[in-house]
Design a protein around this motif. Structure first.
Motif, PDB file in Angstrom:
ATOM      1  N   MET A   1       0.989  -1.108  -0.225  1.00  0.00           N
ATOM      2  CA  MET A   1      -0.313  -0.186   0.014  1.00  0.00           C
ATOM      3  C   MET A   1       1.066   1.120   0.103  1.00  0.00           C
ATOM      4  N   GLY A   2       0.663   2.218  -1.001  1.00  0.00           N
ATOM      5  CA  GLY A   2       1.036   3.310  -0.540  1.00  0.00           C
ATOM      6  C   GLY A   2       0.976   4.387   0.203  1.00  0.00           C
ATOM      7  N   THR A   3       1.660   5.267   0.562  1.00  0.00           N
ATOM      8  CA  THR A   3       1.943   6.181   1.539  1.00  0.00           C
ATOM      9  C   THR A   3       1.027   7.210   1.248  1.00  0.00           C
ATOM     10  N   ARG A   4       0.217   7.606   2.558  1.00  0.00           N
ATOM     11  CA  ARG A   4      -0.550   8.035   2.161  1.00  0.00           C
ATOM     12  C   ARG A   4      -0.416  10.139   2.262  1.00  0.00           C
ATOM     13  N   VAL A   5      -0.873  10.768   1.846  1.00  0.00           N
ATOM     14  CA  VAL A   5       0.316  12.193   1.439  1.00  0.00           C
ATOM     15  C   VAL A   5      -1.774  12.882   1.991  1.00  0.00           C
ATOM     16  N   SER A   6      -0.998  13.946   2.974  1.00  0.00           N
ATOM     17  CA  SER A   6      -1.531  14.708   3.962  1.00  0.00           C
ATOM     18  C   SER A   6      -1.031  15.906   3.168  1.00  0.00           C
ATOM     19  N   TYR A   7      -2.786  17.300   2.570  1.00  0.00           N
ATOM     20  CA  TYR A   7      -2.252  18.333   1.907  1.00  0.00           C
ATOM     21  C   TYR A   7      -2.958  19.171   2.710  1.00  0.00           C
ATOM     22  N   PRO A   8      -2.278  20.362   3.248  1.00  0.00           N
ATOM     23  CA  PRO A   8      -2.183  21.711   4.115  1.00  0.00           C
ATOM     24  C   PRO A   8      -4.189  22.043   3.453  1.00  0.00           C
ATOM     25  N   VAL A   9      -4.426  22.441   4.857  1.00  0.00           N
ATOM     26  CA  VAL A   9      -5.701  22.860   4.121  1.00  0.00           C
ATOM     27  C   VAL A   9      -5.607  24.241   3.421  1.00  0.00           C
ATOM     28  N   GLU A  10      -5.027  24.914   3.287  1.00  0.00           N
ATOM     29  CA  GLU A  10      -4.570  25.809   1.987  1.00  0.00           C
ATOM     30  C   GLU A  10      -4.247  25.262   0.717  1.00  0.00           C
ATOM     31  N   VAL A  11      -3.185  23.990   0.351  1.00  0.00           N
ATOM     32  CA  VAL A  11      -3.799  23.518  -0.893  1.00  0.00           C
ATOM     33  C   VAL A  11      -5.386  23.332  -0.872  1.00  0.00           C
ATOM     34  N   LYS A  12      -5.663  22.572  -0.292  1.00  0.00           N
ATOM     35  CA  LYS A  12      -7.137  22.147  -0.539  1.00  0.00           C
ATOM     36  C   LYS A  12      -8.042  22.663  -1.136  1.00  0.00           C
ATOM     37  N   MET A  13      -7.932  24.099  -0.326  1.00  0.00           N
ATOM     38  CA  MET A  13      -8.930  24.989  -0.896  1.00  0.00           C
ATOM     39  C   MET A  13      -9.066  25.982  -1.837  1.00  0.00           C
ATOM     40  N   LYS A  14      -7.104  25.711  -1.893  1.00  0.00           N
ATOM     41  CA  LYS A  14      -7.024  26.793  -3.564  1.00  0.00           C
ATOM     42  C   LYS A  14      -7.096  25.273  -4.379  1.00  0.00           C
ATOM     43  N   ALA A  15      -7.937  24.208  -4.562  1.00  0.00           N
ATOM     44  CA  ALA A  15      -7.817  23.499  -5.397  1.00  0.00           C
ATOM     45  C   ALA A  15      -8.923  23.829  -5.566  1.00  0.00           C
ATOM     46  N   ILE A  16      -9.653  24.020  -4.447  1.00  0.00           N
ATOM     47  CA  ILE A  16     -11.488  24.630  -4.485  1.00  0.00           C
ATOM     48  C   ILE A  16     -11.958  25.596  -5.381  1.00  0.00           C
ATOM     49  N   GLU A  17     -11.337  26.653  -5.320  1.00  0.00           N
ATOM     50  CA  GLU A  17     -11.702  27.689  -5.756  1.00  0.00           C
ATOM     51  C   GLU A  17     -11.267  27.584  -6.445  1.00  0.00           C
ATOM     52  N   MET A  18     -10.352  26.939  -7.469  1.00  0.00           N
ATOM     53  CA  MET A  18      -9.798  26.936  -9.248  1.00  0.00           C
ATOM     54  C   MET A  18     -10.332  26.080  -9.966  1.00  0.00           C
ATOM     55  N   ARG A  19     -11.018  25.219  -8.853  1.00  0.00           N
ATOM     56  CA  ARG A  19     -12.594  23.966  -9.982  1.00  0.00           C
ATOM     57  C   ARG A  19     -13.545  25.309 -10.065  1.00  0.00           C
ATOM     58  N   LEU A  20     -13.775  25.914  -8.918  1.00  0.00           N
ATOM     59  CA  LEU A  20     -15.312  26.891  -9.062  1.00  0.00           C
ATOM     60  C   LEU A  20     -14.885  28.361 -10.240  1.00  0.00           C
ATOM     61  N   ALA A  21     -13.577  27.995  -9.695  1.00  0.00           N
ATOM     62  CA  ALA A  21     -13.216  29.683 -11.339  1.00  0.00           C
ATOM     63  C   ALA A  21     -12.825  28.447 -13.005  1.00  0.00           C
ATOM     64  N   GLY A  22     -13.282  26.940 -12.907  1.00  0.00           N
ATOM     65  CA  GLY A  22     -13.566  26.463 -14.485  1.00  0.00           C
ATOM     66  C   GLY A  22     -11.732  26.370 -14.828  1.00  0.00           C
ATOM     67  N   VAL A  23     -11.395  26.023 -14.199  1.00  0.00           N
ATOM     68  CA  VAL A  23      -9.825  25.320 -14.384  1.00  0.00           C
ATOM     69  C   VAL A  23      -9.837  23.906 -14.277  1.00  0.00           C
ATOM     70  N   PRO A  24      -9.614  22.946 -15.318  1.00  0.00           N
ATOM     71  CA  PRO A  24     -10.200  21.599 -15.791  1.00  0.00           C
ATOM     72  C   PRO A  24      -9.027  21.012 -14.498  1.00  0.00           C
ATOM     73  N   VAL A  25      -9.315  20.155 -14.211  1.00  0.00           N
ATOM     74  CA  VAL A  25      -8.699  19.148 -13.472  1.00  0.00           C
ATOM     75  C   VAL A  25      -7.619  18.245 -13.409  1.00  0.00           C
ATOM     76  N   LYS A  26      -7.194  18.210 -14.603  1.00  0.00           N
ATOM     77  CA  LYS A  26      -5.453  17.935 -14.925  1.00  0.00           C
ATOM     78  C   LYS A  26      -4.540  19.032 -14.388  1.00  0.00           C
ATOM     79  N   GLU A  27      -4.318  20.685 -14.831  1.00  0.00           N
ATOM     80  CA  GLU A  27      -4.492  21.427 -14.593  1.00  0.00           C
ATOM     81  C   GLU A  27      -4.230  21.794 -13.511  1.00  0.00           C
ATOM     82  N   VAL A  28      -5.471  21.516 -12.310  1.00  0.00           N
ATOM     83  CA  VAL A  28      -5.119  21.659 -10.867  1.00  0.00           C
ATOM     84  C   VAL A  28      -4.581  20.409 -10.360  1.00  0.00           C
ATOM     85  N   LEU A  29      -4.391  19.596 -10.877  1.00  0.00           N
ATOM     86  CA  LEU A  29      -3.490  18.435 -10.173  1.00  0.00           C
ATOM     87  C   LEU A  29      -1.966  18.500 -10.382  1.00  0.00           C
ATOM     88  N   GLU A  30      -1.233  19.036 -11.739  1.00  0.00           N
ATOM     89  CA  GLU A  30      -0.243  19.453 -12.154  1.00  0.00           C
ATOM     90  C   GLU A  30       0.133  20.509 -11.244  1.00  0.00           C
TER      91      GLU A  30
END
Length: 380
Positions: A1-30
């Motif tokens: 089983m791979g190592t679990r990765v913990s993301y900071p709250v700021e990263v999570k909120m930034k990802a949500i903001e980018m998706r709400l702004a219409g940024v494609p999923v692939k670009e958000v992940l990269e």
């Protein structure tokens, strides 16, 4: 089983903001170096469900149902709540793009929902709206907007003329609004012209329509004196099939039948060609279908010395013997055995076997409890 990765709250909120702004999923992940797109999908679900407290939970930890995280102190809790409210407001600010007249209603609804946990002034500041504007909008909330007044006036015009006018005439009466706007309003509320559609003469008129000679007198004194014919659907196979049959009114016997995949003139001519030598004065009755009124069919009928008779339009009862037979055939085979989908070969076999049974074995009360063939043979 791979190592679990913990993301900071700021990263999570930034990802949500980018998706709400219409940024494609692939670009958000990269851009944010997020491993799995399902993780982003989970964050978005929490955001839409108002469960932003779950963004701060440790990896693998699930909070008790209905409870949020345990904050270190009151200040941390207030900061988290303020961040949640800010995200709500930022998302709802996008409603502005819908149209200027929508904004007051959205602001009033948002303030009513949030004023218990955040001040009205703070909400208005985040929305970029003055407090005075909010109170003015709230005061005028019950008053109809210019668009609502316009729509109502258009509706009054349509009703006044009893929906006889189309959008062009209504636009001519309601000055200052373009035709397209009037058309959209009338379509939205179902106010279009309701005048009966004009009847148009159909092209391709029938070559020949015969008078109704039977006039529902379905009795005969001898075989082949009166015949009736029709086509019925056989929607039980792999493709739509049709049965064309001819019935002798004298004893109810099926004297000719054809099963095919197209109900054209060639189809009914094949059934007609199966008839034996007919006595003089034989009447063949059908409906006014295009195959029976066609030039080719009428020519073949005359060559056999048959007199044609036809039902009135839209009156199946004028041809009830053959209609009844087709109904009986389906009821005593496909419907009785719950056969609604089978192969074409099975459909053909079932129909042919039933017609043979109907002619030679199945007794009828009106024939003194004899089959059609037995009745004909005894009469001869």
């Amino acid at each position: 089983m791979g190592t679990r990765v913990s993301y900071p709250v700021e990263v999570k909120m930034k990802a949500i903001e980018m998706r709400l702004a219409g940024v494609p999923v692939k670009e958000v992940l990269e851009e944010l170096n997020i491993r799995n797109h399902t993780q982003l999908k989970t964050w978005m679900r929490w955001y839409k469900n108002g469960e932003l407290h779950r963004l701060e939970q440790p990896v693998g930890k699930q909070y008790t149902f209905g409870k949020g995280p345990e904050y270190e102190n009151e200040t941390t809790k207030l900061l988290a709540e303020n961040r949640y409210l800010k995200q709500q407001i930022e998302g709802l600010k996008k409603v502005r793009r819908v149209g200027e007249e929508v904004v007051p209603k959205v602001v009033i609804e948002l303030v009513e929902d949030l004023k218990g946990i955040i001040s009205i002034g703070e909400i208005c500041r985040h929305l970029g709206v003055g407090r005075s504007s909010y109170y003015r909008w709230k005061k005028d909330a019950d008053r109809p907007t210019r668009k609502e007044i316009r729509n109502q006036q258009i509706g009054d015009l349509c009703e006044q003329h009893k929906f006889r006018y189309g959008y062009r005439k209504i636009a001519a009466l309601y000055r200052g609004v373009c035709e397209k706007t009037v058309q959209r309003v009338m379509q939205k509320y179902g106010w279009q012209c309701r005048v009966k559609v004009k009847k148009r003469k159909r092209t391709g008129q029938p070559a020949y329509v015969a008078p109704n000679l039977l006039t529902r007198n379905f009795t005969a004194s001898k075989p082949f004196e009166k015949l009736v014919t029709d086509i019925t659907y056989l929607p039980f196979g792999q493709s739509m099939m049709y049965l064309s049959s001819i019935l002798d009114v004298y004893n109810g016997e099926i004297v000719a039948q054809t099963i095919g995949f197209r109900q054209d003139t060639v189809f009914v001519l094949d059934t007609l060609d199966q008839l034996p030598q007919l006595p003089g004065g034989c009447i063949l009755h059908s409906d006014q279908g295009s195959v029976y009124t066609s030039y080719a069919y009428q020519k073949a009928v005359k060559e056999k010395g048959i007199t044609m008779s036809m039902s009135r339009k839209g009156t199946p009862a004028d041809n009830s013997p053959i209609e009844t037979f087709h109904s009986t055939l389906k009821s005593e085979t496909f419907y009785l055995d719950d056969i609604y989908r089978t192969t074409n070969a099975c459909v053909i076999q079932i129909v042919e076997e039933y017609i043979n049974y109907y002619n030679n074995t199945r007794i009828q009360t009106k024939l003194n409890s004899q089959s059609p063939v037995q009745y004909r043979q005894l009469a001869v």
